[in-house]
Design a protein around this motif. Sequence first.
Motif, short mmCIF file in Angstrom:
data_model
loop_
_atom_site.label_atom_id
_atom_site.label_comp_id
_atom_site.label_asym_id
_atom_site.label_seq_id
_atom_site.Cartn_x
_atom_site.Cartn_y
_atom_site.Cartn_z
N ASN A 1 -24.54 -44.28 55.66
CA ASN A 1 -24.33 -43.56 54.68
C ASN A 1 -25.65 -42.35 54.93
O ASN A 1 -26.33 -42.68 55.59
CB ASN A 1 -24.91 -44.06 52.96
N TYR B 1 -27.63 -39.15 52.81
CA TYR B 1 -27.45 -38.41 51.80
C TYR B 1 -27.99 -37.17 51.66
O TYR B 1 -29.07 -36.89 52.60
CB TYR B 1 -28.52 -39.04 50.75
N HIS C 1 -29.52 -33.49 49.73
CA HIS C 1 -30.35 -32.68 49.19
C HIS C 1 -30.96 -31.51 49.55
O HIS C 1 -31.50 -31.67 50.27
CB HIS C 1 -31.65 -33.93 48.70
N LYS D 1 -23.59 -37.91 48.85
CA LYS D 1 -23.36 -38.92 49.68
C LYS D 1 -22.44 -39.12 50.73
O LYS D 1 -20.99 -38.09 50.63
CB LYS D 1 -23.42 -40.43 49.04
#
Length: 139
Positions: A69, A71, A73, A85
């Motif tokens: 995974n 992420y 930001h 995600k």
Amino acid sequence: MKFSCHLILSILLLSSCGDTGIEPIDNYILLHDNSSKVWLIDKQLDGDKDYTPLQFEYKDLIVFHESQNAYFHRLKDLGTKPGIKMGFWLDQSKNEIGFKGTKKDLIFEIISLTRTKIVLKPKHKSFKYTIVLIPFPEY
């Protein structure tokens, strides 16, 4: 006597190294270091034009996790808004990395992949910019 010692040591060293080889590094490890790793999008390039935000707090991060995974930001939103995600994959046979999105996938050609710098060029117009990632710097 001295010559025979050198000869015996040489034979032992050469014969003991016969079956050893270097195992290739799994490139996933470069992304997440067997846990998670924070990469800063240091550059956003479109050909010879640089669209990187000038102010540091407007730059983006990608956090790669061993679970595959990632992420995304924005630095100024870190800690106040959840990241986006996406699952990611690495296909060495096609020399590409991809991010599984809810609306569309982002697919990049790997131009460079090292512990200190990753350069990704978008494929199939899936993203607007070539991105240059560096490990999040210590300040």
